[in-house]
Design an enzyme around this catalytic site. Structure first.
Site, PDB file in Angstrom:
ATOM      1  N   PHE A  79       0.853  -1.194   0.000  1.00 25.09           N
ATOM      2  CA  PHE A  79       0.000   0.000   0.000  1.00 25.09           C
ATOM      3  C   PHE A  79       0.889   1.244   0.000  1.00 25.09           C
ATOM      4  O   PHE A  79       0.746   2.150   0.794  1.00 25.09           O
ATOM      5  CB  PHE A  79      -0.906  -0.020   1.241  1.00 25.09           C
ATOM      6  CG  PHE A  79      -2.114   0.854   1.130  1.00 25.09           C
ATOM      7  CD1 PHE A  79      -3.171   0.505   0.301  1.00 25.09           C
ATOM      8  CD2 PHE A  79      -2.216   2.035   1.861  1.00 25.09           C
ATOM      9  CE1 PHE A  79      -4.300   1.315   0.196  1.00 25.09           C
ATOM     10  CE2 PHE A  79      -3.336   2.853   1.770  1.00 25.09           C
ATOM     11  CZ  PHE A  79      -4.383   2.485   0.930  1.00 25.09           C
TER      12      PHE A  79
ATOM     13  N   LYS B 195      13.217  -4.582 -17.841  1.00 23.27           N
ATOM     14  CA  LYS B 195      11.983  -4.450 -18.630  1.00 23.27           C
ATOM     15  C   LYS B 195      12.155  -5.070 -20.017  1.00 23.27           C
ATOM     16  O   LYS B 195      11.228  -5.688 -20.557  1.00 23.27           O
ATOM     17  CB  LYS B 195      11.601  -2.981 -18.736  1.00 23.27           C
ATOM     18  CG  LYS B 195      11.178  -2.404 -17.378  1.00 23.27           C
ATOM     19  CD  LYS B 195      11.139  -0.903 -17.434  1.00 23.27           C
ATOM     20  CE  LYS B 195      10.669  -0.302 -16.129  1.00 23.27           C
ATOM     21  NZ  LYS B 195      10.859   1.161 -16.093  1.00 23.27           N
TER      22      LYS B 195
ATOM     23  N   VAL C  40       6.292  -3.055 -17.214  1.00 20.91           N
ATOM     24  CA  VAL C  40       7.174  -2.771 -18.339  1.00 20.91           C
ATOM     25  C   VAL C  40       7.298  -1.311 -18.742  1.00 20.91           C
ATOM     26  O   VAL C  40       8.385  -0.769 -18.748  1.00 20.91           O
ATOM     27  CB  VAL C  40       6.795  -3.631 -19.555  1.00 20.91           C
ATOM     28  CG1 VAL C  40       7.681  -3.274 -20.734  1.00 20.91           C
ATOM     29  CG2 VAL C  40       6.964  -5.096 -19.236  1.00 20.91           C
TER      30      VAL C  40
ATOM     31  N   GLU D 172       1.047  -5.821 -16.789  1.00 23.11           N
ATOM     32  CA  GLU D 172       1.161  -4.680 -17.704  1.00 23.11           C
ATOM     33  C   GLU D 172       2.031  -3.558 -17.137  1.00 23.11           C
ATOM     34  O   GLU D 172       2.843  -2.953 -17.836  1.00 23.11           O
ATOM     35  CB  GLU D 172      -0.245  -4.129 -18.002  1.00 23.11           C
ATOM     36  CG  GLU D 172      -0.279  -3.042 -19.043  1.00 23.11           C
ATOM     37  CD  GLU D 172       0.060  -3.568 -20.436  1.00 23.11           C
ATOM     38  OE1 GLU D 172       1.180  -3.304 -20.881  1.00 23.11           O
ATOM     39  OE2 GLU D 172      -0.790  -4.234 -21.062  1.00 23.11           O
TER      40      GLU D 172
HETATM   41  N1  LIG Z   1       6.297   3.953  -8.209  1.00 18.65           N
HETATM   42  C1  LIG Z   1       6.150   3.835  -9.530  1.00 18.65           C
HETATM   43  O1  LIG Z   1       5.976   4.825 -10.259  1.00 18.65           O
HETATM   44  C2  LIG Z   1       6.152   2.471 -10.166  1.00 18.65           C
HETATM   45  C3  LIG Z   1       6.043   2.366 -11.586  1.00 18.65           C
HETATM   46  C4  LIG Z   1       5.990   1.097 -12.174  1.00 18.65           C
HETATM   47  C5  LIG Z   1       6.104  -0.038 -11.389  1.00 18.65           C
HETATM   48  N2  LIG Z   1       6.253   0.094 -10.025  1.00 18.65           N
HETATM   49  C6  LIG Z   1       6.347  -1.140  -9.245  1.00 18.65           C
HETATM   50  O2  LIG Z   1       5.253  -1.218  -8.334  1.00 18.65           O
HETATM   51  C7  LIG Z   1       5.653  -1.914  -7.167  1.00 18.65           C
HETATM   52  C8  LIG Z   1       5.358  -1.044  -5.943  1.00 18.65           C
HETATM   53  O3  LIG Z   1       6.091   0.162  -6.020  1.00 18.65           O
HETATM   54  P1  LIG Z   1       5.810   1.402  -5.032  1.00 18.65           P
HETATM   55  O4  LIG Z   1       6.544   2.560  -5.636  1.00 18.65           O
HETATM   56  O5  LIG Z   1       4.355   1.516  -4.766  1.00 18.65           O
HETATM   57  O6  LIG Z   1       6.574   0.904  -3.703  1.00 18.65           O
HETATM   58  P2  LIG Z   1       6.482   1.537  -2.231  1.00 18.65           P
HETATM   59  O7  LIG Z   1       5.907   2.902  -2.281  1.00 18.65           O
HETATM   60  O8  LIG Z   1       7.808   1.316  -1.613  1.00 18.65           O
HETATM   61  O9  LIG Z   1       5.414   0.591  -1.487  1.00 18.65           O
HETATM   62  C9  LIG Z   1       5.691  -0.737  -1.113  1.00 18.65           C
HETATM   63  C10 LIG Z   1       4.567  -1.259  -0.242  1.00 18.65           C
HETATM   64  O10 LIG Z   1       4.846  -2.654   0.007  1.00 18.65           O
HETATM   65  C11 LIG Z   1       4.821  -2.872   1.426  1.00 18.65           C
HETATM   66  N3  LIG Z   1       5.812  -3.877   1.794  1.00 18.65           N
HETATM   67  C12 LIG Z   1       7.164  -3.819   1.672  1.00 18.65           C
HETATM   68  N4  LIG Z   1       7.731  -4.936   2.145  1.00 18.65           N
HETATM   69  C13 LIG Z   1       6.703  -5.723   2.586  1.00 18.65           C
HETATM   70  C14 LIG Z   1       6.640  -6.997   3.190  1.00 18.65           C
HETATM   71  N5  LIG Z   1       7.738  -7.705   3.457  1.00 18.65           N
HETATM   72  N6  LIG Z   1       5.419  -7.488   3.506  1.00 18.65           N
HETATM   73  C15 LIG Z   1       4.295  -6.790   3.264  1.00 18.65           C
HETATM   74  N7  LIG Z   1       4.296  -5.572   2.695  1.00 18.65           N
HETATM   75  C16 LIG Z   1       5.481  -5.045   2.363  1.00 18.65           C
HETATM   76  C17 LIG Z   1       5.179  -1.540   2.048  1.00 18.65           C
HETATM   77  O11 LIG Z   1       4.677  -1.577   3.370  1.00 18.65           O
HETATM   78  P3  LIG Z   1       4.809  -0.344   4.423  1.00 18.65           P
HETATM   79  O12 LIG Z   1       3.727   0.609   3.971  1.00 18.65           O
HETATM   80  O13 LIG Z   1       4.535  -0.975   5.733  1.00 18.65           O
HETATM   81  O14 LIG Z   1       6.202   0.168   4.236  1.00 18.65           O
HETATM   82  C18 LIG Z   1       4.452  -0.564   1.119  1.00 18.65           C
HETATM   83  O15 LIG Z   1       3.092  -0.448   1.502  1.00 18.65           O
HETATM   84  C19 LIG Z   1       7.145  -2.248  -7.353  1.00 18.65           C
HETATM   85  O16 LIG Z   1       7.268  -3.536  -7.894  1.00 18.65           O
HETATM   86  C20 LIG Z   1       7.600  -1.225  -8.390  1.00 18.65           C
HETATM   87  O17 LIG Z   1       8.701  -1.658  -9.144  1.00 18.65           O
HETATM   88  C21 LIG Z   1       6.275   1.314  -9.415  1.00 18.65           C
END
Ligand SMILES: NC(=O)c1ccc[n+]([C@@H]2O[C@H](COP(=O)([O-])OP(=O)(O)OC[C@H]3O[C@@H](n4cnc5c(N)ncnc54)[C@H](OP(=O)(O)O)[C@@H]3O)[C@@H](O)[C@H]2O)c1
Length: 412
Positions: free
Chosen positions: A18, A195, A123, A120
């Protein structure tokens, strides 16, 4: 809530993670739930949320029709996805790192269990290239894919083209929120390589691990190269390429010059784009925002809807295809040399011996030194590397010679 909500069970989505994307996804799902129900008959709802401090994976799994993984990284994301698929649940993930390391294991499990694995958003952000490759172009024999699949580096290169140094452009990317405090995965080309491994698996049906992708980043580029290249009508991008070569497959990511007629030449700022080439379709380019919580969440929600409507199939079994590393390309070559007679002849002799021919050349004197900048015709990378090594040994060469790939195709 619409009255039809009572007519069928909600579609329960278990949400793992989240953070930036997870919270944007939950909000978007709530906003779009009624509309999705209208054309789909079932209303999607978040049935449970797991973070490091809340929720139980087992309970969320038991109470969900589908799991969305937005944790990132390898573990525990891998374990959760495998467990969910083994329990017969469809899954959606945006996790490029996991897919580029353990894609085959995940695809194999999805196939064995007959469940859907959608990705989706892993990438090119909001650009719907996965679905286009899997569905619209599934009957098209793809020859080559070029992609600008990392928005941070495209933003930096766009700023450098406008005159900023690498350090200034990186600082601006960090200020504007396009680059993270630690940008090494982006600027080293590693994120783009992950990617491209996923795209190559989709387009060519053969297993591609991140380790199979040769990659080079943008950290060592000089503003000079961009200036000289402009004289040849070239613009610089970090381009990922996956293509059929010599009966096998070559996948690599490099800073690359493009002529202005190439569809990727016009992609600026943090946008992403992917060009698909095939004899039957010539060329198709998809472009759009590369990242951002909301844009990524929108791609994730598209995957959820695709599973709800039964539009996606389990992945196909892999085909064997060798990974080829030494491929032909045209190159831009930059030499700082002493301005004295015989220099050009000596360089030309080395080029001749390695079978490298020159398409265009610019020589500019600067007092005692001169710059010799040229673009070659296509040549095997190993031959070009041999030229660079031998030329670099001449005593008249003042700094390490530089070589950057050039894509010659233009689609105009
Ligand atoms: N950000 C972008 O623009 C973007 C673009 C394309 C793809 N992605 C992909 O989307 C995914 C998420 O990215 P994000 O930017 O949303 O990451 P983020 O902001 O770091 O959020 C990660 C979430 O996962 C939770 N988490 C981490 N370790 C965990 C564990 N061991 N057990 C349960 N929950 C856990 C965290 O919990 P806490 O809240 O407790 O810390 C947080 O809620 C990644 O694979 C990333 O590569 C992101």
């Amino acid at each position: 809530m619409g009255s039809s909500a009572m007519s069928s069970e909600p579609f329960r989505v278990g949400l793992l993670g989240f953070g930036t994307v997870g919270s944007a996804f939950a909000e978007l799902l709530e906003q779009r739930a009624e509309e999705i129900e209208r054309f789909n008959g079932r209303r999607p709802v978040i049935s449970g949320v797991l973070t490091r401090t809340q929720g139980s994976f087992e309970e969320i799994l038991a109470g969900a029709d589908l799991l969305v993984e937005l944790i990132g990284g390898i573990e525990p994301a891998r374990e959760y996805l495998l467990t969910a698929m083994n329990a017969g649940k469809d899954v959606v993930s945006a996790n490029k790192k996991l897919l580029s390391h353990h894609g085959e294991e995940l695809f194999e499990t999805a196939r064995e269990r007959g469940v859907r694995l959608r990705f989706e958003a892993a990438v090119a952000g909001a650009v719907p290239v996965v679905r286009v490759l899997e569905e619209s172009l599934s009957a098209t024999p793809i020859e080559r894919i070029h992609g600008i699949v990392n928005g941070t580096t495209n933003f930096i290169l766009t700023e450098m083209t406008r005159g900023s140094s690498y350090a200034e452009a990186l600082a601006e990317a960090q200020r504007s929120g396009y680059a993270e405090a630690d940008p090494s995965d982006d600027v080293s080309g590693r994120d783009a390589a992950a990617k491209m491994a996923i795209l190559a698996r989709l387009a060519f049906g053969t297993p591609v691990h991140l380790n199979d992708v040769c990659y080079e980043g943008i950290e060592h580029l000089h503003g000079d190269d961009l200036e000289y290249a402009r004289e040849f009508g070239l613009g610089l991008k970090l381009v990922g390429t996956a293509e059929r070569r010599q009966g096998g497959l070559s996948v690599h990511v490099h800073p690359t010059f493009l002529y202005s007629g190439h569809p990727l030449a016009a992609i600026s700022g943090s946008f992403n784009a992917v060009t698909v080439e095939s004899g039957t379709i010539t060329e198709i380019t998809l472009s759009g925002p590369g990242a951002g919580g909301l844009q990524t969440a929108s791609a994730v929600l598209g995957d959820v809807v695709s599973v709800m409507t039964g539009g996606a199939r389990p992945p196909a079994p892999p085909l064997p295809l060798a990974i080829i590393e030494d491929v032909e390309s045209a190159f831009y070559v930059h030499l700082d040399v002493a301005d004295r007679p015989g220099v050009l002849a000596a360089v030309t002799q080395v080029l001749y011996e390695q079978g490298v021919s020159i398409k265009s050349v610019v020589q500019r004197g600067m007092g005692e030194a001169a710059r010799l900048v040229m673009v070659t015709h296509p040549v095997l990378e190993s031959s070009l590397r041999a030229v660079i090594k031998r030329v670099g040994e001449f005593d008249f060469v003042r700094s390490t010679p530089r070589a950057i790939r050039v894509i010659e195709e233009e689609f105009v």
